[in-house]
Scaffold this active site. Structure first.
Site, PDB file in Angstrom:
ATOM      1  CE  LYS A 103      41.480 -15.888 -57.194  1.00  0.00           C
ATOM      2  NZ  LYS A 103      40.774 -14.973 -56.272  1.00  0.00           N
ATOM      3  N   GLY A 215      23.633 -16.773 -56.306  1.00  0.00           N
ATOM      4  CA  GLY A 215      24.691 -17.529 -55.638  1.00  0.00           C
ATOM      5  C   GLY A 215      24.393 -17.620 -54.156  1.00  0.00           C
ATOM      6  N   GLY A 217      26.443 -19.526 -51.894  1.00  0.00           N
ATOM      7  CA  GLY A 217      27.588 -20.211 -51.285  1.00  0.00           C
ATOM      8  C   GLY A 217      28.043 -19.399 -50.094  1.00  0.00           C
ATOM      9  CG  ASN A 218      32.036 -17.935 -47.622  1.00  0.00           C
ATOM     10  OD1 ASN A 218      32.126 -16.736 -47.858  1.00  0.00           O
ATOM     11  ND2 ASN A 218      32.455 -18.454 -46.486  1.00  0.00           N
ATOM     12  N   GLY A 220      27.265 -15.451 -50.842  1.00  0.00           N
ATOM     13  CA  GLY A 220      25.841 -15.128 -50.991  1.00  0.00           C
ATOM     14  C   GLY A 220      25.053 -15.398 -49.717  1.00  0.00           C
ATOM     15  CE1 TYR A 221      22.549 -19.054 -44.556  1.00  0.00           C
ATOM     16  CE2 TYR A 221      24.766 -18.857 -43.626  1.00  0.00           C
ATOM     17  CZ  TYR A 221      23.408 -19.071 -43.463  1.00  0.00           C
ATOM     18  OH  TYR A 221      22.891 -19.294 -42.205  1.00  0.00           O
TER      19      TYR A 221
END
Ligand code: NAD
Length: 416
Positions: A103, A215, A217-218, A220-221
């Site tokens: 990471k 959320g 964003g990428n 959650g959507y």
């Protein structure tokens, strides 16, 4: 952020009770094999030069090259990337793909940078870590506040440094530049497969499950879109500025996204009831899907959570204290290392395509994603039933056992 590292180490410690692990191997796994700290200059638009601090943590590469995202965030710290890299080791082992955990991150608020500054920052970071990464050494990917554009700059910069093509140096690239079809939706799609399998095991029809998602964003959507498509009822969504609840679940997610783009938030979506972010977590629903940040479900709100299932699409959304409270309430938690592993799984497919020069169809990507996610779910479920464990401990038992077996095999074969 120190908590996150403590959480990961506490989770690892918990697993040892269920596995007969030699202490020396456990001590190796408690910390990353290598942590790189870099300070690199970036020319700002006004002509000044700023020095940014970044990290790359390489946790374990016994099962394959280090793999994991890079985040750009003001809260990035050495301990945070250490914790996140350990999680990546477990995640890759749970879905059984040949990678270890890595990471990276840069301490920066990217919202304060212009696009050209963001590009120079992305290129500067990858130049700084270039000597220690590689297509078969350590393969970064997008994470919070980094995306396919950032990956495109990073690939280009890395290739300039090494003087040859290296399409597999990062994953999550734009499709035209070596990215894989299906990567953008992969984390949400993988989470959906896990939820659908769990519903099947619990003998509950998808239509009977009401979902609240934190959320948008990428992750959650896409999860929201795909969950609706699969018949689940999404009753609430939220982002950093607030949320909306719609009892009948009849909203079109593309319209919600448009509304968010126009107004800056999913809250106040027409014909919905506004709710705050903290209300979303304790709102009436069957499945709660944290898809934003770590440590959002804690000792304070866990006791008020109404959901019977938590699907962790964010990394580390539930603290160990909350985990204990949820276990007492018999809430089934599908842990991050399983539930959000769809992203790294398709990153693996992307890397394979890059190394072999193949192009897979979206149908092939989704079919293989489903195969690996369902297999991982079945294996985690099997450990849960056999050893009477919660989902997180079962996933860790499976993952740690796989990593330790690989390490032991190497040690016993090494000449002394
Ligand atoms: P993103 O930046 O695209 O979206 C994050 C979303 O969370 C945004 O809608 C933002 O408004 C919202 N948010 C931020 N703070 C919030 C708060 N306090 N309350 C409610 N919402 C808040 O990020 P993403 O790629 O969707 O990642 C989300 C999470 O999933 C992260 O934990 C990430 O590490 C994890 N994850 C992502 C992937 C991936 O493929 N993108 C894979 C595995 C795990």
């Amino acid at each position: 952020m120190t908590d996150l590292l403590r959480n990961t180490q506490e989770q690892l410690g918990k697993v040892t009770k269920h596995l007969n692990l030699p202490n020396e191997l456990l001590n190796i796994l408690r910390v990353p094999e290598r942590i790189i700290e870099v300070n690199f200059p970036v020319k700002m638009d006004d002509g000044s030069v700023k020095v940014f601090k970044g990290f790359r943590s390489q946790h374990n590469r016994t099962r394959g090259p280090y793999k994991g995202g890079i985040r750009f965030h003001a809260g990035v710290s050495r301990k945070e990337v250490m914790a996140l890299s350990m999680w990546m080791t477990w995640k890759c082992a749970v879905v059984d793909i040949p990678f270890g955990g890595g990471k990276g991150g840069v301490i920066v608020d990217p919202k304060k940078l212009s696009q050209p500054e963001l590009e120079r920052l992305s290129r500067g970071y990858i130049r700084a870590v270039a000597p220690l990464i590689g297509e078969k050494i350590d393969i970064p990917a997008p994470d919070v506040n980094t995306n396919s554009q950032v990956m495109a700059w990073m690939r280009d910069e890395y290739e300039k440094v090494v003087g040859r093509k290296a399409p597999g140096i990062v994953t999550g690239k734009p499709v035209g530049l070596g990215g894989s079809l299906g990567r953008e939706e992969a984390t949400g799609r993988g989470g959906l497969y896990v939820l659908a399998e769990l519903a099947r095991k619990l003998k509950i029809k998808n239509q009977k499950l009401k979902i609240a998602i934190q959320g948008f964003g990428n992750v959650g959507y896409w999860f929201a879109c795909l969950a609706q498509e699969a018949g689940f009822k999404v009753v609430a969504v939220s982002d950093s500025r607030g949320g909306s609840r719609m009892e009948n679940g009849k909203w079109r997610m593309e319209e919600v996204l448009k509304h968010k783009k126009k107004t800056g938030s999913v809250s106040k979506f027409p014909s919905s009831t506004p709710i705050t972010n903290s209300q979303l977590l304790i709102t009436n629903c069957d499945v709660l899907v944290p898809a934003a940040l770590e440590n959002v479900i804690d000792a304070k709100n866990a006791k008020n959570i109404q959901a019977k299932i938590i699907l962790e699409l964010a990394n580390g959304p539930v603290t160990p204290e909350a985990d204990r409270i949820l276990a007492k309430k018999k809430v089934v938690v599908m842990p991050d290392v399983l539930a959000n592993a769809g992203g790294v799984t398709v990153s693996y497919f992307e890397w394979r395509q890059n190394l072999s020069g193949e192009r897979w169809s979206e149908r092939k990507v989704n079919r293989k994603l489903k195969e690996l996610m369902v297999r991982a779910f079945e294996q985690v479920w099997g450990v849960m039933q056999k050893k009477q464990l919660d989902g997180r401990t079962a996933a860790y038992v499976l993952a740690v056992e796989r990593v330790v077996k690989a390490m032991s095999a190497k040690i016993s074969q090494a000449p002394r």
